[in-house]
Motif scaffolding. Structure first.
Motif, PDB file in Angstrom:
ATOM      1  N   GLY A 324      -1.384   4.330   2.588  1.00  0.00           N
ATOM      2  CA  GLY A 324      -0.222   4.180   3.456  1.00  0.00           C
ATOM      3  C   GLY A 324       0.227   5.493   4.060  1.00  0.00           C
ATOM      4  O   GLY A 324      -0.350   6.560   3.800  1.00  0.00           O
ATOM      5  N   ALA A 325       1.265   5.419   4.866  1.00  0.00           N
ATOM      6  CA  ALA A 325       1.814   6.604   5.531  1.00  0.00           C
ATOM      7  C   ALA A 325       2.820   7.273   4.607  1.00  0.00           C
ATOM      8  O   ALA A 325       3.861   6.685   4.296  1.00  0.00           O
ATOM      9  CB  ALA A 325       2.479   6.224   6.850  1.00  0.00           C
ATOM     10  N   PRO A 326       2.551   8.495   4.140  1.00  0.00           N
ATOM     11  CA  PRO A 326       3.492   9.165   3.227  1.00  0.00           C
ATOM     12  C   PRO A 326       4.843   9.408   3.888  1.00  0.00           C
ATOM     13  O   PRO A 326       4.927   9.714   5.075  1.00  0.00           O
ATOM     14  CB  PRO A 326       2.784  10.487   2.898  1.00  0.00           C
ATOM     15  CG  PRO A 326       1.339  10.247   3.218  1.00  0.00           C
ATOM     16  CD  PRO A 326       1.338   9.286   4.364  1.00  0.00           C
ATOM     17  N   VAL A 327       5.887   9.237   3.121  1.00  0.00           N
ATOM     18  CA  VAL A 327       7.249   9.530   3.564  1.00  0.00           C
ATOM     19  C   VAL A 327       7.881  10.471   2.553  1.00  0.00           C
ATOM     20  O   VAL A 327       7.455  10.545   1.401  1.00  0.00           O
ATOM     21  CB  VAL A 327       8.095   8.241   3.691  1.00  0.00           C
ATOM     22  CG1 VAL A 327       7.535   7.332   4.754  1.00  0.00           C
ATOM     23  CG2 VAL A 327       8.184   7.513   2.354  1.00  0.00           C
ATOM     24  N   GLU A 328       8.886  11.188   3.003  1.00  0.00           N
ATOM     25  CA  GLU A 328       9.577  12.115   2.104  1.00  0.00           C
ATOM     26  C   GLU A 328      10.486  11.320   1.170  1.00  0.00           C
ATOM     27  O   GLU A 328      11.335  10.550   1.611  1.00  0.00           O
ATOM     28  CB  GLU A 328      10.398  13.113   2.915  1.00  0.00           C
ATOM     29  CG  GLU A 328      11.060  14.180   2.052  1.00  0.00           C
ATOM     30  CD  GLU A 328      11.788  15.217   2.878  1.00  0.00           C
ATOM     31  OE1 GLU A 328      12.454  16.091   2.302  1.00  0.00           O
ATOM     32  OE2 GLU A 328      11.681  15.135   4.127  1.00  0.00           O
ATOM     33  N   VAL A 368       7.437   2.381  -3.036  1.00  0.00           N
ATOM     34  CA  VAL A 368       6.363   3.329  -3.298  1.00  0.00           C
ATOM     35  C   VAL A 368       5.816   2.994  -4.682  1.00  0.00           C
ATOM     36  O   VAL A 368       6.568   2.723  -5.613  1.00  0.00           O
ATOM     37  CB  VAL A 368       6.865   4.786  -3.225  1.00  0.00           C
ATOM     38  CG1 VAL A 368       8.007   5.034  -4.191  1.00  0.00           C
ATOM     39  CG2 VAL A 368       5.723   5.762  -3.504  1.00  0.00           C
ATOM     40  N   THR A 369       4.493   2.974  -4.804  1.00  0.00           N
ATOM     41  CA  THR A 369       3.839   2.523  -6.030  1.00  0.00           C
ATOM     42  C   THR A 369       2.889   3.598  -6.529  1.00  0.00           C
ATOM     43  O   THR A 369       2.176   4.231  -5.736  1.00  0.00           O
ATOM     44  CB  THR A 369       3.066   1.213  -5.784  1.00  0.00           C
ATOM     45  OG1 THR A 369       3.965   0.235  -5.291  1.00  0.00           O
ATOM     46  CG2 THR A 369       2.434   0.708  -7.062  1.00  0.00           C
ATOM     47  N   LEU A 370       2.872   3.790  -7.838  1.00  0.00           N
ATOM     48  CA  LEU A 370       1.954   4.713  -8.489  1.00  0.00           C
ATOM     49  C   LEU A 370       1.113   3.920  -9.486  1.00  0.00           C
ATOM     50  O   LEU A 370       1.670   3.212 -10.342  1.00  0.00           O
ATOM     51  CB  LEU A 370       2.725   5.826  -9.204  1.00  0.00           C
ATOM     52  CG  LEU A 370       1.861   6.816  -9.983  1.00  0.00           C
ATOM     53  CD1 LEU A 370       1.122   7.737  -9.012  1.00  0.00           C
ATOM     54  CD2 LEU A 370       2.716   7.645 -10.944  1.00  0.00           C
ATOM     55  N   ASP A 371      -0.213   4.042  -9.395  1.00  0.00           N
ATOM     56  CA  ASP A 371      -1.142   3.366 -10.309  1.00  0.00           C
ATOM     57  C   ASP A 371      -1.997   4.411 -10.996  1.00  0.00           C
ATOM     58  O   ASP A 371      -2.576   5.290 -10.327  1.00  0.00           O
ATOM     59  CB  ASP A 371      -2.036   2.384  -9.548  1.00  0.00           C
ATOM     60  CG  ASP A 371      -1.236   1.270  -8.893  1.00  0.00           C
ATOM     61  OD1 ASP A 371      -0.793   0.371  -9.604  1.00  0.00           O
ATOM     62  OD2 ASP A 371      -1.034   1.336  -7.655  1.00  0.00           O
ATOM     63  N   VAL A 372      -2.104   4.319 -12.320  1.00  0.00           N
ATOM     64  CA  VAL A 372      -2.972   5.180 -13.115  1.00  0.00           C
ATOM     65  C   VAL A 372      -3.902   4.260 -13.895  1.00  0.00           C
ATOM     66  O   VAL A 372      -3.452   3.489 -14.754  1.00  0.00           O
ATOM     67  CB  VAL A 372      -2.166   6.080 -14.065  1.00  0.00           C
ATOM     68  CG1 VAL A 372      -3.103   7.000 -14.839  1.00  0.00           C
ATOM     69  CG2 VAL A 372      -1.136   6.908 -13.286  1.00  0.00           C
TER      70      VAL A 372
END
Length: 431
Positions: A324-328, A368-372
């Motif tokens: 995706g498009a990073p946002v601050e 915003v999602t973080l996957d490990v």
């Protein structure tokens, strides 16, 4: 008649009473008129009066209300010329004049209206007696007194309302100031506690390790371990000091969250992922298959144990990607996602026995999602124990970070099938 042109609005009930009184008196004048012209003029006067409550221009403009009042008074004077029964309409007309006109105009107009009523009564051949003068003048005096008392009560009510609003605003401001002062006091207390305990302890550990490093012979096999331990203590000391100053983590000072996560995935980045007092909880129960036993203080003169994976460059190959498009993101979001990634990757390095791991940061429209994800030995998520008193936090700490920001935290794993940790945070408005 509408209250909006007046500086002192009247209750709806008073308007209704005034409308009914005017309608009744005009109906009486129409019925008792001596001629058809008087009846027609009474109906016309009633129509003019009704227009004051129905026409938006009259209700919303003081100038239009003044024009309407002039037309109404002219119509009433014409009706008064035709029939003496219109004299009684002067009483509600007093209230209309006092209500719409400023004080410097309303009192003279009321006096002229009372005079016109007296002259009309005399002009229609009524005998002269005190009642001819007392009736209209007394009605005018009652109307003036009623309006003046109402305006005084209205001003007092407005003064009380403003005073109450000021008191409420002052109370809310005081409460906000007290909350702010309490927050500052608590932050100062935490800063002192961290400075006097954690930071001082890490500083002492760093000095002791530096002294031990100098005391070792150059070719000692323990020199590398001591150097890594000293650098880990140094990094965590800098973290503690920045936390005291309420600054962002050092990993986020020189770039974005994506850059910090990319540095985390570089070979050897697992060294010093966590401070000695906050080692992550193993993913699975310690008694489960393939789980590591908890670290215990070494016995005196015991042989040195082999280094843990996080203390060496060994570990899984970690790949990082952005979708995706990073946002601050706000600083609390970046800190939470970075800490969750560090803790999850540390657990992968220490406990999963994985060969490969992947960290994915996904930017979506509303979250915003973080996957490990790793291909390690896996575990049974339901068997993970709660935080223990010996410093383990692990999954409960990661879940707490996510839920504090209104997000969700999920773990998918099974023995022998690897582990997937996912955290999703809703993007705040304006991001």
């Amino acid at each position: 008649m509408d209250p909006r042109p007046s500086p002192h609005p009247a209750p709806r009930a008073l308007h209704l009473c005034l409308h009914l009184l005017t309608a009744g008196l005009l109906a009486l004048a129409a019925v008792r008129a001596d001629s058809a012209a008087g009846t027609v003029l009474a109906v016309v006067t009633g129509a003019v009066y009704a227009a004051g409550s129905s026409l938006p221009s009259v209700r919303g403009s003081r100038r239009a209300a003044g024009v309407w009042l002039g037309v109404l008074c002219a119509s009433w004077l014409a009706l008064l010329w035709l029939t003496p029964e219109a004299l009684w309409v002067a009483f509600p007309l007093y209230f209309v004049q006092l209500h719409l006109l400023p004080a410097r105009w309303s009192l003279p107009v009321v006096a002229l209206t009372a005079g016109a009523a007296i002259l009309s009564y005399v002009g229609h051949g009524a005998p002269l007696n005190p009642g001819v003068f007392v009736g209209p003048l007394l009605g005018a005096a009652v109307a003036v007194a009623t309006v003046l008392v109402y305006e005084a009560l209205y001003r007092e009510s407005e003064r009380r309302r403003l005073l109450i609003e000021e008191l409420i605003a002052a109370r809310e401001g005081l409460a906000a100031a007290e909350r702010h002062a309490g927050t500052l006091a608590e932050r100062e207390r935490l800063a002192r506690e961290i400075h006097d305990t954690l930071a001082q302890g890490l500083s002492s550990i760093q000095l002791l390790l530096r002294a031990a490093e100098r005391a070792l012979p150059p070719d000692s096999p323990a020199a590398g371990h001591i150097d890594r331990a000293r650098r880990a203590a140094q990094d965590n000391l800098a973290e503690a000091r920045r936390f005291v100053r309420a600054l962002s983590p050092p990993d986020l000072e020189h770039g974005s969250l994506a850059a910090a996560l990319e540095r985390l995935c570089r070979p050897g980045a697992g060294e010093g992922l966590y401070a000695p007092e906050a080692r992550p909880e193993p993913y699975g129960p310690e008694a489960g298959p393939g789980a590591r036993a908890p670290l215990a203080p070494p016995e005196p003169n015991a042989p040195e144990a082999p280094p843990e994976p996080y203390a060496s460059a060994a570990g899984p190959r970690v790949r990082f990607s952005v979708s995706g498009a990073p946002v601050e993101l706000p600083t609390p979001y970046e800190v939470a996602l970075l800490r969750i990634a560090q803790s999850a990757l540390a657990n992968t390095v220490r406990h999963a026995g994985a060969a490969r791991a992947e960290i994915t940061l996904s930017f979506m429209d509303a979250s915003v999602t973080l996957d490990v994800v790793d291909d390690g030995r896996g575990f049974e998520p339901a068997s993970v124990r709660r935080p223990s008193s010996d410093g383990g936090f692990g999954l409960p700490a990661m879940r707490s970070r996510a839920e504090t920001l209104g997000g969700t935290f999920t773990v998918e794993s099974a023995p022998g099938q690897g582990t997937a940790v996912a955290v999703s945070l809703p993007l705040p408005a304006g991001v």
